[in-house]
Design a protein around this motif. Structure first.
Motif, mmCIF file in Angstrom:
data_model
loop_
_atom_site.group_PDB
_atom_site.id
_atom_site.type_symbol
_atom_site.label_atom_id
_atom_site.label_comp_id
_atom_site.label_asym_id
_atom_site.label_seq_id
_atom_site.Cartn_x
_atom_site.Cartn_y
_atom_site.Cartn_z
ATOM 1 N N GLU A 1 0.842 -1.281 0.069
ATOM 2 C CA GLU A 1 -0.029 -0.113 0.134
ATOM 3 C C GLU A 1 0.984 0.882 0.145
ATOM 4 O O GLU A 1 0.535 2.200 -0.733
ATOM 5 N N CYS A 2 2.010 1.090 0.839
ATOM 6 C CA CYS A 2 2.940 2.504 0.715
ATOM 7 C C CYS A 2 3.364 2.524 -0.559
ATOM 8 O O CYS A 2 3.633 3.955 -1.009
ATOM 9 N N ALA B 1 4.543 6.563 5.694
ATOM 10 C CA ALA B 1 5.479 5.260 5.850
ATOM 11 C C ALA B 1 6.349 5.237 7.099
ATOM 12 O O ALA B 1 7.060 4.631 7.332
ATOM 13 N N ASP B 2 5.965 6.243 8.094
ATOM 14 C CA ASP B 2 6.548 6.172 9.309
ATOM 15 C C ASP B 2 6.345 4.869 9.978
ATOM 16 O O ASP B 2 5.360 4.083 9.667
ATOM 17 N N GLU B 3 7.278 4.619 11.172
ATOM 18 C CA GLU B 3 7.409 3.383 11.946
ATOM 19 C C GLU B 3 7.458 3.830 13.225
ATOM 20 O O GLU B 3 8.248 4.606 13.616
ATOM 21 N N ARG B 4 6.687 2.584 14.253
ATOM 22 C CA ARG B 4 7.122 2.762 15.349
ATOM 23 C C ARG B 4 8.419 1.765 15.675
ATOM 24 O O ARG B 4 8.999 2.022 16.759
ATOM 25 N N SER B 5 8.648 0.817 14.925
ATOM 26 C CA SER B 5 9.589 -0.242 15.145
ATOM 27 C C SER B 5 10.830 0.724 14.886
ATOM 28 O O SER B 5 11.265 1.526 14.059
ATOM 29 N N VAL B 6 11.951 0.181 15.944
ATOM 30 C CA VAL B 6 13.486 0.838 15.584
ATOM 31 C C VAL B 6 13.877 0.211 14.242
ATOM 32 O O VAL B 6 14.457 1.010 13.454
ATOM 33 N N VAL B 7 13.789 -0.931 13.915
ATOM 34 C CA VAL B 7 14.076 -1.507 12.524
ATOM 35 C C VAL B 7 13.269 -1.186 11.428
ATOM 36 O O VAL B 7 12.148 -1.172 11.413
#
Length: 293
Positions: free
Chosen positions: A13-14, A129-135
């Motif tokens: 989707e991103c 497309a930002d993320e909560r995960s460090v990875v």
């Protein structure tokens, strides 16, 4: 489900959105003939490697890639493209500040509330497309998709392959391997480097990455029956047979290489789970490296 699993699963989707928006960002991105440097740190550096090879290989102009801390200030560029998910990475901000007023700069970021918004001349925000995960998973691949689309190198087939990568089973026995090697050629060398980094970050795995033709020049000596060698894109003639002859497992990348990276991301999560690790809490890592003055 971990954050990284949720985020890597949203990549089709991103990518679709990024490709659709590429034309609207054209004014902030390099035009054919410009001499360009692409920079980043960690995952973003490896995406910069892939973009640089794609751009130069497709005839758009000379393009180099550097870790932000290793930028050669003695060289002249028309534009520097910086990839930074957080918008706070010290090395990237320091470089952009030093280039201010001398070289045109564009930053691709996920967070519009960070210092990169003012230190770069132009900014492309991929906040969806930002993320909560460090990875990192989806920000990196979405940024590269935007750049591929800008170069005219993205098709709907890439997104279809990403969906296949998410739906299919990983090769049998792969999770049990004790060492992983990722290989690429041209722009996929950057993807191979990133696949190796994902395995180290999320699963604490012994992992290496090389240009495919370099594998015969020493690294193949470590290959055993507990080793997996994964090729991104077409393999050099005879290499698959040579790896199999060592007893190692050969994984041929049959999907678009960026979709193959999605499969490698899934492998990192699967190996982490098999080892009782939390891929959202990688050892010694934080979302952004911010150095004290």
């Amino acid at each position: 489900m971990t954050h990284v699993e949720d985020e890597l699963g949203s990549q089709p989707e991103c990518w679709t959105r990024a490709a659709a928006e590429a034309t609207g960002h054209a004014g902030a991105l390099p035009v054919p003939g410009e001499r360009v440097a692409a920079v980043g740190c960690g995952t973003s550096y490896f995406m910069a490697q892939a973009f640089a090879a794609l751009r130069e290989g497709s005839g758009h102009g000379e393009t180099d890639a550097f870790a932000a801390s290793e930028f050669p200030h003695g060289r002249s560029y028309d534009r520097v493209i910086a990839l930074t998910r957080s918008g706070t990475t010290t090395e990237v901000l320091d470089l952009l500040a030093r280039l201010k007023g001398r070289t045109r700069t564009t930053a691709l970021t996920a967070d519009p509330g960070t210092p990169v918004m003012t230190v770069a001349d132009e900014v492309v925000v991929l906040d969806y497309a930002d993320e909560r995960s460090v990875v990192q998973t989806r920000f990196a691949t979405t940024a590269l998709t935007l750049l591929r689309a800008h170069l005219g190198l993205h098709t709907d087939a890439v997104v279809a392959d990403a969906r296949t990568a998410l739906a299919g089973e990983l090769p049998a026995g792969l999770v049990e391997c004790t060492q992983f090697t990722f290989l690429g050629r041209g722009w996929t060398v950057g993807l191979a480097n990133e696949a190796g980094l994902k395995m180290r970050e999320a699963a604490l795995s012994w992992t290496e990455a090389y240009p495919a033709m370099e594998y015969r020049h020493g690294p193949i000596s470590i290959t055993t029956n507990s080793t997996a060698t994964w090729m991104f894109g077409p393999a050099p003639e005879g290499l698959a047979e040579q790896v199999r002859a060592t007893g190692g497992t050969w994984i041929e990348g049959r999907l678009d290489p960026l979709a193959e990276l999605v499969r490698a991301q899934r492998l990192a999560v699967a190996v982490a789970a098999a080892r009782g690790l939390d891929p959202d809490q990688p050892r010694h890592l934080t979302r952004s490296v911010i150095l004290a003055p």
